[in-house]
Write an enzyme that holds these catalytic residues in place. Structure first.
Site, PDB file in Angstrom:
ATOM      1  N   CYS A   1       0.717  -1.140   0.096  1.00  0.00           N
ATOM      2  CA  CYS A   1      -0.017   0.018  -0.015  1.00  0.00           C
ATOM      3  C   CYS A   1       0.751   1.164   0.082  1.00  0.00           C
ATOM      4  O   CYS A   1       1.952   1.196   0.523  1.00  0.00           O
ATOM      5  CB  CYS A   1      -0.751  -0.031   1.085  1.00  0.00           C
ATOM      6  SG  CYS A   1      -1.888  -1.595   1.565  1.00  0.00           S
TER       7      CYS A   1
ATOM      8  N   ARG B   1       4.434   0.211  -6.614  1.00  0.00           N
ATOM      9  CA  ARG B   1       4.704  -0.683  -5.480  1.00  0.00           C
ATOM     10  C   ARG B   1       3.540  -1.826  -5.213  1.00  0.00           C
ATOM     11  O   ARG B   1       3.609  -2.585  -4.594  1.00  0.00           O
ATOM     12  CB  ARG B   1       4.182   0.080  -4.111  1.00  0.00           C
ATOM     13  CG  ARG B   1       5.359   1.137  -3.759  1.00  0.00           C
ATOM     14  CD  ARG B   1       4.913   1.818  -2.766  1.00  0.00           C
ATOM     15  NE  ARG B   1       4.543   1.596  -1.617  1.00  0.00           N
ATOM     16  CZ  ARG B   1       5.339   1.480  -0.440  1.00  0.00           C
ATOM     17  NH1 ARG B   1       6.516   2.458  -0.612  1.00  0.00           N
ATOM     18  NH2 ARG B   1       5.161   1.031   0.649  1.00  0.00           N
TER      19      ARG B   1
ATOM     20  N   TRP C   1      -3.530  -2.517  -1.352  1.00  0.00           N
ATOM     21  CA  TRP C   1      -3.124  -4.103  -1.466  1.00  0.00           C
ATOM     22  C   TRP C   1      -3.982  -4.692  -0.522  1.00  0.00           C
ATOM     23  O   TRP C   1      -3.323  -4.830   0.501  1.00  0.00           O
ATOM     24  CB  TRP C   1      -1.521  -4.039  -1.581  1.00  0.00           C
ATOM     25  CG  TRP C   1      -1.044  -5.373  -2.320  1.00  0.00           C
ATOM     26  CD1 TRP C   1      -0.735  -5.427  -3.582  1.00  0.00           C
ATOM     27  CD2 TRP C   1      -0.829  -6.486  -1.690  1.00  0.00           C
ATOM     28  NE1 TRP C   1      -0.378  -6.729  -3.854  1.00  0.00           N
ATOM     29  CE2 TRP C   1      -0.119  -7.562  -2.694  1.00  0.00           C
ATOM     30  CE3 TRP C   1      -0.634  -7.171  -0.313  1.00  0.00           C
ATOM     31  CZ2 TRP C   1       0.295  -8.839  -2.697  1.00  0.00           C
ATOM     32  CZ3 TRP C   1      -0.627  -8.315  -0.367  1.00  0.00           C
ATOM     33  CH2 TRP C   1      -0.001  -9.287  -1.277  1.00  0.00           C
TER      34      TRP C   1
ATOM     35  N   ASN D   1      -1.365   2.237   6.053  1.00  0.00           N
ATOM     36  CA  ASN D   1      -0.522   1.256   5.637  1.00  0.00           C
ATOM     37  C   ASN D   1      -0.069  -0.027   6.904  1.00  0.00           C
ATOM     38  O   ASN D   1       0.242   0.828   7.794  1.00  0.00           O
ATOM     39  CB  ASN D   1       0.840   1.817   4.958  1.00  0.00           C
ATOM     40  CG  ASN D   1       0.755   2.511   3.671  1.00  0.00           C
ATOM     41  OD1 ASN D   1      -0.199   2.147   3.229  1.00  0.00           O
ATOM     42  ND2 ASN D   1       1.504   2.784   3.044  1.00  0.00           N
ATOM     43  N   GLY D   2      -0.015  -1.000   6.629  1.00  0.00           N
ATOM     44  CA  GLY D   2       0.102  -1.997   7.685  1.00  0.00           C
ATOM     45  C   GLY D   2      -0.881  -2.866   8.257  1.00  0.00           C
ATOM     46  O   GLY D   2      -1.727  -2.882   7.229  1.00  0.00           O
TER      47      GLY D   2
ATOM     48  N   GLU E   1      17.605 -16.967  -9.535  1.00  0.00           N
ATOM     49  CA  GLU E   1      17.291 -15.846  -9.787  1.00  0.00           C
ATOM     50  C   GLU E   1      16.877 -15.438 -11.090  1.00  0.00           C
ATOM     51  O   GLU E   1      15.544 -14.872 -11.372  1.00  0.00           O
ATOM     52  CB  GLU E   1      18.531 -14.737  -9.635  1.00  0.00           C
ATOM     53  CG  GLU E   1      18.118 -13.259 -10.012  1.00  0.00           C
ATOM     54  CD  GLU E   1      16.920 -12.806  -9.366  1.00  0.00           C
ATOM     55  OE1 GLU E   1      16.539 -13.239  -8.206  1.00  0.00           O
ATOM     56  OE2 GLU E   1      16.563 -11.514  -9.618  1.00  0.00           O
TER      57      GLU E   1
ATOM     58  N   LYS F   1      12.805 -14.360 -11.857  1.00  0.00           N
ATOM     59  CA  LYS F   1      12.559 -13.367 -12.770  1.00  0.00           C
ATOM     60  C   LYS F   1      11.547 -13.764 -14.053  1.00  0.00           C
ATOM     61  O   LYS F   1      10.736 -13.241 -14.124  1.00  0.00           O
ATOM     62  CB  LYS F   1      13.780 -12.771 -13.589  1.00  0.00           C
ATOM     63  CG  LYS F   1      14.434 -11.619 -13.653  1.00  0.00           C
ATOM     64  CD  LYS F   1      14.607 -10.618 -12.685  1.00  0.00           C
ATOM     65  CE  LYS F   1      13.822 -10.736 -11.481  1.00  0.00           C
ATOM     66  NZ  LYS F   1      14.219 -10.090 -10.235  1.00  0.00           N
TER      67      LYS F   1
ATOM     68  N   GLU G   1       8.040 -14.750 -12.254  1.00  0.00           N
ATOM     69  CA  GLU G   1       7.070 -13.520 -11.796  1.00  0.00           C
ATOM     70  C   GLU G   1       6.711 -12.537 -12.893  1.00  0.00           C
ATOM     71  O   GLU G   1       5.470 -11.907 -12.617  1.00  0.00           O
ATOM     72  CB  GLU G   1       8.033 -12.776 -10.862  1.00  0.00           C
ATOM     73  CG  GLU G   1       9.092 -11.720 -11.040  1.00  0.00           C
ATOM     74  CD  GLU G   1       9.815 -11.107 -10.082  1.00  0.00           C
ATOM     75  OE1 GLU G   1       9.145 -10.704  -9.353  1.00  0.00           O
ATOM     76  OE2 GLU G   1      11.173 -11.167 -10.238  1.00  0.00           O
TER      77      GLU G   1
ATOM     78  N   HIS H   1      17.568 -37.232  -9.478  1.00  0.00           N
ATOM     79  CA  HIS H   1      16.969 -37.684  -8.210  1.00  0.00           C
ATOM     80  C   HIS H   1      15.307 -37.461  -8.120  1.00  0.00           C
ATOM     81  O   HIS H   1      14.806 -37.478  -7.247  1.00  0.00           O
ATOM     82  CB  HIS H   1      17.594 -36.974  -6.892  1.00  0.00           C
ATOM     83  CG  HIS H   1      18.948 -37.436  -7.085  1.00  0.00           C
ATOM     84  ND1 HIS H   1      19.256 -38.760  -6.747  1.00  0.00           N
ATOM     85  CD2 HIS H   1      20.259 -36.493  -7.247  1.00  0.00           C
ATOM     86  CE1 HIS H   1      20.984 -38.714  -6.792  1.00  0.00           C
ATOM     87  NE2 HIS H   1      21.312 -37.433  -7.057  1.00  0.00           N
TER      88      HIS H   1
ATOM     89  N   LYS I   1       5.757  -4.301  -4.841  1.00  0.00           N
ATOM     90  CA  LYS I   1       7.419  -3.959  -4.703  1.00  0.00           C
ATOM     91  C   LYS I   1       7.849  -4.219  -3.337  1.00  0.00           C
ATOM     92  O   LYS I   1       8.797  -4.649  -3.206  1.00  0.00           O
ATOM     93  CB  LYS I   1       7.370  -2.589  -5.074  1.00  0.00           C
ATOM     94  CG  LYS I   1       8.978  -2.163  -5.282  1.00  0.00           C
ATOM     95  CD  LYS I   1       9.579  -2.813  -6.428  1.00  0.00           C
ATOM     96  CE  LYS I   1      11.062  -2.442  -6.339  1.00  0.00           C
ATOM     97  NZ  LYS I   1      11.737  -3.502  -7.136  1.00  0.00           N
TER      98      LYS I   1
END
Ligand code: F6R
Length: 608
Positions: free
Chosen positions: A2, A27, A75, A101-102, A481, A485, A488, A504, A603
């Site tokens: 948020c 974000r 969010w 926010n939070g 990574e 990438k 996502e 395996h 973000k």
């Protein structure tokens, strides 16, 4: 996650709020809204579309009058993403509007209490309790109502509050969730991050936990919740607004990929003097460093992946056992940490909830905390014993690229710095690696010459159903990574595997046409990688490999090879990640994905 903005000044608030919200879009959010006071009442506008929809509906904010307001990108955590749950939320007397926010952890208990008093809730959010508590405690003095309200809240929150009876004052609170005050001339601002303010002012006050800011057009006063006044000079933000704009690129992600040579140089140049690594103002004394018998690196996502690479680097250079742990796991086990442990925290945003909680856990157990952070004044930076900043500038694309690269550089430099102090690596080795680090910006630039061929590969294979990234040693760290990438931003399922582990179990998934990206640039293990490539080729895979320049043998096995400039093996990740970032970008582009704002992602992940 948020985002909060707020404004009080001598011009229309809504255009400023909407511009600020647009700068916070990166974000991640699912709804947004603004509240502005005009003629003694609060006007609220909300959307479940993009901020541009709110701009269109209000002629860029011009149709909303009023010189004070707050705004929010949400969010969803408590309640579905919909207009009803979007902020700002109003108190039951329509006197207060609140953005938050939070997470208010005790909101159910507070809600029950308010409902019992007859308060009617309009949303499913935790935030709404704050607006109603403000109404409940208000007896003409907003500060007192706010102090009483926050004394009831448990959890993490930053708040922006306006009151229709005090249309000249904006109130802000920070408690374990970032909030900044932008200090202008006749116009003052609040925001959850600097990018929303930097086009208006570069003078900012980073609020501390527990602080309340009382802001008018010409004045900013800081207080503790007990009403004690605090004095602090604003800090100056050196970022320019260009850093938060696309600068001719279609997406922030590509702009940020292309900024990497500069970011790498900016991160190492000031730290290398007379052939040695030097960090200003570290509290980690040589004596303390010598007492360290274990290093734990903890972080989330891509930041964790830089830690995986650093484990190889540290164990080679320092010969100190190094563990890498996901912050979300570290905090929920019983880690063996004491005053002889160095805990390295890595975070671009400096606000990731799990990483911050892991930091606190390690600190309580006596470890020395060194954090590697991009955002000055962030919660992680503040809570650490030592901070080394990455100086990557604002990273707007949700998928990290340049911050990842800057984190790697700081990790290499710290490895060399500690190796010199501990005498665990020869000066020849240190000199050779430093000289290679200095060449990285040019090598990364050279990798951009591959862009056209990567684009062709992406065009041909962008419908690949699912992908395996395989590698050994540092190649394996980079595989993690590369895989993240790709998935996502393109939503293609991919998995990173230690190449020796394939047989395996996972090899049963290899079939005709399956894409395998075989990272084979760690030269001393290339023979082993060749065997792994043969294993998957013989089962029908299409193999795209990486290898260092001049290594032609790999062409016999792989279908296509991306050649990387030679560098010191410990620095391999810095060159190998670049083509993988570009490949993910183009695959996402050909699949029509929202590259800078992938679905469901934020973000800055400030909730667990
Ligand atoms: C992936 C990505 C995330 C972050 C992770 C940690 O591209 O950006 O995986 O690396 O959410 O974020 P920070 O570094 O802000 O703690």
């Amino acid at each position: 996650m948020c985002g909060i903005v707020g404004f009080v000044g001598n011009k229309k608030a809504a255009p400023v709020l909407l511009e600020g919200l647009q700068r916070l879009e990166y974000r991640g959010y699912d709804s947004a809204g603004i509240a502005v006071i005009k003629n003694g009442s609060i006007e609220i506008k909300k959307t479940i579309e993009r901020i541009s929809a709110l701009k269109e509906a209000t002629d860029n904010g011009q149709t909303v009058d009023g010189e004070i307001g707050i705004g929010h990108t949400r969010w969803a955590t408590h309640g579905a993403p919909c207009k009803r749950n979007a902020h700002p939320h109003m108190g039951f007397k329509s006197r207060f509007a609140v953005v938050h926010n939070g997470i208010i952890e005790n909101y159910i208990e507070l809600k029950d209490e308010l409902v019992a008093l007859g308060v009617n809730f309009k949303s499913e959010t935790d935030t709404e309790v704050v607006a109603h508590l403000m109404e409940l405690y208000y007896e003409g003095d907003v500060f007192n109502a706010l102090a009483k309200t926050i004394s009831r809240l448990k959890g993490s929150y930053s708040l922006g509050i306006i009151c229709r009876e005090h249309p000249e004052t904006l109130y802000a609170v920070r408690h374990f969730s970032p909030l900044i005050v932008g200090v202008g001339v006749g116009n003052n601002y609040i925001a959850s991050d600097v990018t929303a303010l930097v086009s208006h002012t570069k003078n900012v006050l980073y609020l501390e936990d527990g602080e309340i800011a009382v802001i008018t057009a010409n004045k900013v006063d800081l207080f503790t919740a007990d009403g004690e006044k605090k004095e602090r000079e604003p800090s100056f933000v050196s970022w320019s607004i260009d850093a938060a704009e696309k600068g001719g690129y279609d997406h922030f992600m590509m702009k940020e990929i292309k900024e990497q040579p500069d970011v790498i140089a900016k991160t190492f140049e000031p730290r290398i003097k007379d052939g040695k690594v030097f960090f200003e103002g570290l509290n980690l004394t040589d004596e303390k460093l010598k007492s360290i018998n274990k290093i734990i690196i903890t972080a989330c996502g891509s930041a964790y992946h830089t830690g995986v690479v650093a484990k190889y680097v540290f164990e080679e250079l320092l010969r100190i056992p190094t563990e890498v742990d996901l912050a979300s796991e570290f905090r929920y086990r019983n880690p063996i940490v004491d005053e002889h442990t160095l805990v390295i925290i890595i975070s671009q945003s400096g606000e990731t909830a799990d990483t911050l909680a892991a930091l606190r856990e390690a600190k309580n157990r006596g470890a020395h905390i060194l954090s590697i952070v991009n955002v000055v004044g962030s919660s992680i930076a503040k809570a650490s014993d030592d901070v080394i900043y990455t100086w990557a500038g604002p990273e707007i694309a949700v998928a990290t690229t340049k911050a990842y690269s800057a984190q790697l550089i700081v990790l290499y430099l710290f490895g060399l710095y500690a190796a010199e102090r501990l005498g665990s690596a020869s000066s020849d080795t240190i000199t050779a690696i430093l000289s290679e680090i200095k060449q990285l910006p040019e090598k990364v630039k050279k990798l951009f010459e591959m862009e056209e061929s990567i684009k062709k590969i992406a065009k041909k294979h962008h419908r690949m159903g699912s992908v395996f990234f395989i590698g050994r040693n540092i190649d394996y760290g980079v595989a993690m990574e590369g895989s993240l990438k790709l998935k996502e931003i393109s939503y293609i399922n991919s998995e990173a595997y230690a190449a020796g582990e394939l047989k395996h179990g996972t090899i049963s998934l290899i079939e005709e046409g399956r894409m395998v990206i075989a990272l084979s640039a760690y030269d001393s293990l290339q023979d082993k990688m060749m065997s792994n490539i043969k294993e998957v080729k013989s089962r029908g895979a299409f193999v795209l490999a990486t290898a260092t320049e001049g290594n032609k043998a790999i062409e016999k096995e792989a279908d296509q090879v991306l050649y990387l400039p030679k560098t010191h093996p410990l620095l391999l990740a810095s060159v190998e990640v670049i083509p993988l970032q570009m490949l993910s970008y183009y695959i996402a582009l050909y699949n029509g994905c929202d590259i800078d704002k992938p679905r469901n992602l934020a973000k800055s992940v400030t909730v667990e």
